[in-house]
Design a protein around this motif. Structure first.
Motif, PDB file in Angstrom:
ATOM      1  N   GLY A 199       0.758  -1.197  -0.003  1.00 33.59           N
ATOM      2  CA  GLY A 199      -0.019  -0.095  -0.184  1.00 33.59           C
ATOM      3  C   GLY A 199       0.832   1.241  -0.158  1.00 33.59           C
ATOM      4  N   GLY A 200       2.033   1.115   0.720  1.00 31.84           N
ATOM      5  CA  GLY A 200       2.768   2.268   0.886  1.00 31.84           C
ATOM      6  C   GLY A 200       3.397   2.712  -0.656  1.00 31.84           C
ATOM      7  N   TRP A 235      11.519  13.576  -1.445  1.00 37.31           N
ATOM      8  CA  TRP A 235      11.478  12.361  -1.515  1.00 37.31           C
ATOM      9  C   TRP A 235      12.217  11.640  -0.637  1.00 37.31           C
ATOM     10  CZ3 TRP A 235       7.797   9.482  -3.493  1.00 37.31           C
ATOM     11  CH2 TRP A 235       7.073   9.986  -4.607  1.00 37.31           C
ATOM     12  N   SER A 236      13.487  12.076  -0.254  1.00 38.29           N
ATOM     13  CA  SER A 236      14.407  11.651   0.683  1.00 38.29           C
ATOM     14  C   SER A 236      13.824  11.766   1.834  1.00 38.29           C
ATOM     15  CB  SER A 236      15.758  12.622   0.765  1.00 38.29           C
ATOM     16  OG  SER A 236      16.772  11.916   1.180  1.00 38.29           O
ATOM     17  N   ARG A 237      12.993  12.534   2.366  1.00 39.70           N
ATOM     18  CA  ARG A 237      12.438  12.395   3.824  1.00 39.70           C
ATOM     19  C   ARG A 237      11.206  11.725   3.867  1.00 39.70           C
ATOM     20  NH1 ARG A 237      12.875  18.167   3.052  1.00 39.70           N
ATOM     21  NH2 ARG A 237      10.575  18.280   2.658  1.00 39.70           N
ATOM     22  N   THR A 238      10.622  11.567   2.624  1.00 37.49           N
ATOM     23  CA  THR A 238       9.472  10.593   2.415  1.00 37.49           C
ATOM     24  C   THR A 238       9.966   9.161   2.795  1.00 37.49           C
ATOM     25  OG1 THR A 238       8.272  12.035   0.972  1.00 37.49           O
ATOM     26  CG2 THR A 238       7.350   9.797   1.013  1.00 37.49           C
ATOM     27  N   PHE A 239      11.060   8.723   2.100  1.00 41.98           N
ATOM     28  CA  PHE A 239      11.624   7.458   2.012  1.00 41.98           C
ATOM     29  C   PHE A 239      12.234   7.328   3.334  1.00 41.98           C
ATOM     30  CE2 PHE A 239      12.541   7.885  -2.707  1.00 41.98           C
ATOM     31  CZ  PHE A 239      11.269   7.033  -3.113  1.00 41.98           C
ATOM     32  N   ALA A 240      12.856   8.337   4.097  1.00 38.96           N
ATOM     33  CA  ALA A 240      13.366   8.094   5.290  1.00 38.96           C
ATOM     34  C   ALA A 240      12.288   7.820   6.567  1.00 38.96           C
ATOM     35  CB  ALA A 240      13.962   9.340   5.718  1.00 38.96           C
ATOM     36  N   PHE A 271      10.893   3.707   4.752  1.00 39.82           N
ATOM     37  CA  PHE A 271      11.897   2.548   4.738  1.00 39.82           C
ATOM     38  C   PHE A 271      11.922   1.935   6.034  1.00 39.82           C
ATOM     39  CE2 PHE A 271      14.013   3.935   0.485  1.00 39.82           C
ATOM     40  CZ  PHE A 271      12.740   3.413  -0.165  1.00 39.82           C
ATOM     41  N   PRO A 272      11.747   2.650   7.160  1.00 42.07           N
ATOM     42  CA  PRO A 272      11.973   1.505   8.428  1.00 42.07           C
ATOM     43  C   PRO A 272      10.500   0.705   8.495  1.00 42.07           C
ATOM     44  CG  PRO A 272      12.409   3.952   9.236  1.00 42.07           C
ATOM     45  CD  PRO A 272      12.006   3.901   7.469  1.00 42.07           C
ATOM     46  N   TRP A 273       9.470   1.033   8.012  1.00 39.55           N
ATOM     47  CA  TRP A 273       8.299   0.144   7.812  1.00 39.55           C
ATOM     48  C   TRP A 273       8.573  -0.843   6.855  1.00 39.55           C
ATOM     49  CZ3 TRP A 273       4.353   0.427  11.270  1.00 39.55           C
ATOM     50  CH2 TRP A 273       4.112   1.674  11.663  1.00 39.55           C
ATOM     51  N   PRO A 278      20.409   3.217  -5.325  1.00 38.12           N
ATOM     52  CA  PRO A 278      19.933   4.271  -5.567  1.00 38.12           C
ATOM     53  C   PRO A 278      19.649   5.215  -4.205  1.00 38.12           C
ATOM     54  CG  PRO A 278      18.472   2.606  -6.271  1.00 38.12           C
ATOM     55  CD  PRO A 278      19.700   1.995  -5.855  1.00 38.12           C
ATOM     56  N   TYR A 279      18.991   4.722  -3.213  1.00 39.23           N
ATOM     57  CA  TYR A 279      18.426   5.515  -2.015  1.00 39.23           C
ATOM     58  C   TYR A 279      19.802   6.164  -1.365  1.00 39.23           C
ATOM     59  CZ  TYR A 279      16.979   6.840   2.393  1.00 39.23           C
ATOM     60  OH  TYR A 279      16.362   7.460   3.671  1.00 39.23           O
TER      61      TYR A 279
END
Ligand code: HEM
Length: 148
Positions: free
Chosen positions: A17-18, A42-47, A50-52, A102-103
């Motif tokens: 879903g994410g 995007w970087s803040r969104t992935f931060a 990604f723990p989830w 890439p991240y």
């Protein structure tokens, strides 16, 4: 529904879903923003996401193989479970690649204020997350269809 299956399905829901939200909703919504705003966003969104995803990529195989061993026996699992674990492993490998290649490049490029390099990293992430979204939806369809 046994608790272990609930945990398994919730992990799949949160991960797939994410990705669906990021790829299909957030991406087009922020496309017109200036790269100097969009790429750090995007970087803040992935931060935050990604723990989830790390939790999901640990919990899915842990709960999945536990159920597989207990309910079917590893040698006698039905086809839909084998397809699920096969595609699941591919999805997990794709995620590990996204996270460590890439991240990591995206974060390094933004720290160096290299927006073109950050843009190249985000393009790779877009393709890989798009692929994983499709694989995730397919896996859910196979899992739910196969267990009926
Ligand atoms: C990585 C290895 C995985 C293994 C070993 C595994 C194994 C299993 C097993 C044994 C079940 C129970 C099947 C039953 O109810 O009879 C199950 C259910 C399920 N799995 Fe997985 N799974 C894995 C990954 C995934 C992934 C990546 C997804 C989705 C992205 C997923 C989605 C589901 C769903 C939605 C169900 C519930 C199906 C239902 O009862 O209707 N699984 N899985």
């Amino acid at each position: 529904m046994p608790l272990i299956l609930v945990i398994h399905v919730l992990a799949a829901v949160i991960w797939v879903g994410g990705m669906f939200f990021a790829h299909q909703i957030l991406r087009p919504a922020v496309q017109a923003l200036d790269p100097a705003v969009r790429l750090p966003l995007w970087s803040r969104t992935f931060a935050r996401f990604f723990p989830w995803v790390w939790s999901a990529v640990i919990l899915l195989p842990a709960t999945g193989y536990f159920m597989m061993g207990r309910w079917f026996g590893f040698a006698h699992a039905p086809l839909f479970v084998n397809l699920m674990q096969g595609i699941g492993i591919v999805m997990i490998l794709i995620y590990l690649h996204v996270f460590f290649a890439p991240y990591a490049q995206l974060r390094r490029a933004l720290a160096a204020q290299d927006l073109p390099a950050a843009g190249r990293a985000i393009s790779q992430i877009r393709v890989l997350v798009g692929t994983n979204t499709l694989l995730g939806l397919l896996t859910i369809a196979i899992a739910v269809g196969g267990s009926r």
